[in-house]
Design a protein around this motif. Structure first.
Motif, mmCIF file in Angstrom:
data_model
loop_
_atom_site.group_PDB
_atom_site.id
_atom_site.type_symbol
_atom_site.label_atom_id
_atom_site.label_comp_id
_atom_site.label_asym_id
_atom_site.label_seq_id
_atom_site.Cartn_x
_atom_site.Cartn_y
_atom_site.Cartn_z
ATOM 1 N N UNK A 21 -12.312 -55.092 -2.949
ATOM 2 C CA UNK A 21 -11.269 -55.989 -3.431
ATOM 3 C C UNK A 21 -11.807 -57.404 -3.509
ATOM 4 N N UNK A 22 -10.964 -58.384 -3.840
ATOM 5 C CA UNK A 22 -11.416 -59.777 -3.979
ATOM 6 C C UNK A 22 -12.135 -60.318 -2.753
ATOM 7 N N UNK A 23 -11.631 -60.027 -1.551
ATOM 8 C CA UNK A 23 -12.263 -60.545 -0.340
ATOM 9 C C UNK A 23 -13.686 -60.026 -0.182
ATOM 10 N N UNK A 24 -13.854 -58.705 -0.331
ATOM 11 C CA UNK A 24 -15.171 -58.110 -0.154
ATOM 12 C C UNK A 24 -16.162 -58.634 -1.193
ATOM 13 N N UNK A 25 -15.726 -58.676 -2.438
ATOM 14 C CA UNK A 25 -16.614 -59.144 -3.510
ATOM 15 C C UNK A 25 -17.010 -60.597 -3.282
ATOM 16 N N UNK A 26 -16.049 -61.437 -2.867
ATOM 17 C CA UNK A 26 -16.352 -62.845 -2.642
ATOM 18 C C UNK A 26 -17.329 -63.029 -1.482
ATOM 19 N N UNK A 27 -17.089 -62.355 -0.369
ATOM 20 C CA UNK A 27 -17.955 -62.509 0.805
ATOM 21 C C UNK A 27 -19.361 -61.983 0.543
ATOM 22 N N UNK A 28 -19.468 -60.869 -0.150
ATOM 23 C CA UNK A 28 -20.794 -60.321 -0.475
ATOM 24 C C UNK A 28 -21.525 -61.253 -1.426
ATOM 25 N N UNK A 29 -20.818 -61.712 -2.467
ATOM 26 C CA UNK A 29 -21.431 -62.629 -3.435
ATOM 27 C C UNK A 29 -21.899 -63.906 -2.756
ATOM 28 N N UNK A 30 -21.053 -64.454 -1.891
ATOM 29 C CA UNK A 30 -21.403 -65.697 -1.209
ATOM 30 C C UNK A 30 -22.590 -65.496 -0.274
ATOM 31 N N UNK A 32 -24.989 -63.241 -0.524
ATOM 32 C CA UNK A 32 -26.215 -63.014 -1.296
ATOM 33 C C UNK A 32 -26.711 -64.299 -1.943
ATOM 34 N N UNK A 33 -25.798 -65.155 -2.387
ATOM 35 C CA UNK A 33 -26.192 -66.367 -3.112
ATOM 36 C C UNK A 33 -26.539 -67.538 -2.191
ATOM 37 N N UNK A 34 -25.894 -67.580 -1.008
ATOM 38 C CA UNK A 34 -26.071 -68.752 -0.151
ATOM 39 C C UNK A 34 -26.444 -68.404 1.283
ATOM 40 N N UNK A 35 -26.548 -67.130 1.605
ATOM 41 C CA UNK A 35 -26.972 -66.711 2.937
ATOM 42 C C UNK A 35 -25.822 -66.288 3.843
ATOM 43 N N UNK A 36 -26.156 -65.565 4.923
ATOM 44 C CA UNK A 36 -25.135 -65.070 5.862
ATOM 45 C C UNK A 36 -24.285 -66.168 6.491
ATOM 46 N N UNK A 37 -24.886 -67.327 6.773
ATOM 47 C CA UNK A 37 -24.123 -68.411 7.382
ATOM 48 C C UNK A 37 -22.969 -68.830 6.483
ATOM 49 N N UNK A 38 -23.249 -68.950 5.188
ATOM 50 C CA UNK A 38 -22.195 -69.310 4.241
ATOM 51 C C UNK A 38 -21.145 -68.204 4.171
ATOM 52 N N UNK A 39 -21.597 -66.962 4.293
ATOM 53 C CA UNK A 39 -20.664 -65.848 4.292
ATOM 54 C C UNK A 39 -19.708 -65.907 5.472
ATOM 55 N N UNK A 40 -20.242 -66.257 6.642
ATOM 56 C CA UNK A 40 -19.396 -66.359 7.840
ATOM 57 C C UNK A 40 -18.422 -67.534 7.742
ATOM 58 N N UNK A 41 -18.893 -68.653 7.192
ATOM 59 C CA UNK A 41 -18.002 -69.801 7.005
ATOM 60 C C UNK A 41 -16.875 -69.423 6.042
ATOM 61 N N UNK A 106 -24.177 -72.923 -4.751
ATOM 62 C CA UNK A 106 -24.041 -73.332 -3.348
ATOM 63 C C UNK A 106 -22.894 -74.331 -3.212
ATOM 64 N N UNK A 107 -22.070 -74.143 -2.171
ATOM 65 C CA UNK A 107 -20.933 -75.034 -1.934
ATOM 66 C C UNK A 107 -20.973 -75.574 -0.507
ATOM 67 N N UNK A 108 -20.208 -76.639 -0.269
ATOM 68 C CA UNK A 108 -20.100 -77.223 1.069
ATOM 69 C C UNK A 108 -19.285 -76.309 1.977
ATOM 70 N N UNK A 109 -19.373 -76.551 3.286
ATOM 71 C CA UNK A 109 -18.635 -75.739 4.250
ATOM 72 C C UNK A 109 -17.130 -75.822 4.005
ATOM 73 N N UNK A 110 -16.639 -77.024 3.709
ATOM 74 C CA UNK A 110 -15.208 -77.188 3.450
ATOM 75 C C UNK A 110 -14.777 -76.344 2.264
ATOM 76 N N UNK A 111 -15.560 -76.390 1.203
ATOM 77 C CA UNK A 111 -15.198 -75.624 0.011
ATOM 78 C C UNK A 111 -15.315 -74.117 0.273
#
Length: 209
Positions: A21-30, A32-41, A106-111
């Motif tokens: 769903x949207x959550x899974x696709x967004x977290x996986x995409x993020x 892969x594109x910006x690293x696990x840390x960005x995924x956790x944020x 790549x996006x900021x932590x806030x975004x």
């Protein structure tokens, strides 16, 4: 709440979070594109979205059950129908797999937090889950509907957070696996569809105790 009822709800929550769903696709995409840390944020924002859904459901469902006591059965069948619809979406021709991701800048932590929150807050899959399926595990005659709603919400959020965190850390590995072996993508879809259909049948035929 009865342990058997709570266990069945936990299973439903697990199946739902494993359904693409949207959550899974967004977290996986993020991830892969910006690293696990960005995924956790980003996951922090997703969890905040879950809390919003939980509170809205807890207040709204409590009032609804008080106003319309016979609503239980209507929502039970609606929830079963929704699960069957999700099962069909998983195996229908042209359906996308969980790891068909998008390229993101790549996006900021806030975004990251904000986008994670919006992705979940506006996620129709979660909204319908809380409205239709969530309510099937509530017993207005057993205890406070509000207290039961909060309990179920905490269980659902805990399971979703744990599964999504695992997905964030394993995104690259699993993405590579499914892309190298497309047959497993088809198997994953059919397993998910079968699980959703089985849960739908159980919820539809099981009478409230």
């Amino acid at each position: 709440m009865e342990l058997s009822n709570l266990s069945l709800f936990a299973l439903a929550a697990l199946i739902m979070v494993l359904t693409p769903g949207p959550n899974m696709v967004y977290l996986i995409s993020r991830s892969l594109c910006q690293g696990p840390k960005a995924g956790l944020v980003s996951l922090v924002g997703v969890v905040m979205g879950f809390v919003l859904h939980m509170l809205m459901a807890a207040f709204g469902i409590s009032a609804f059950f008080l106003a319309v006591p016979i609503a239980y059965d209507a929502l039970r069948f609606a929830g079963a129908g929704y699960l069957l619809w999700l099962a069909w979406q998983a195996i229908r021709p042209g359906s996308k797999g969980a790891f068909e991701v998008k390229d993101l800048k790549a996006d900021s932590s806030f975004r990251l937090v904000w986008m994670g929150f919006l992705t979940n807050a506006l996620n129709p899959k979660i909204a319908i889950f809380y409205i239709s399926i969530f309510t099937q595990f509530l017993d207005p005659e057993n205890a406070s509907v509000f207290a039961q709603s909060i309990t179920l919400g905490i269980v659902q959020i805990s399971i979703s957070a744990a599964v999504n965190a695992t997905i964030v850390f394993s995104a690259a590995l699993v993405y590579s696996f499914f892309n190298r072996k497309p047959t497993w993508t088809k198997i994953q879809k059919w397993v998910m569809a079968s699980s959703l259909s089985g849960l739908a049948l159980k919820l539809a035929v099981e009478e409230r105790k």
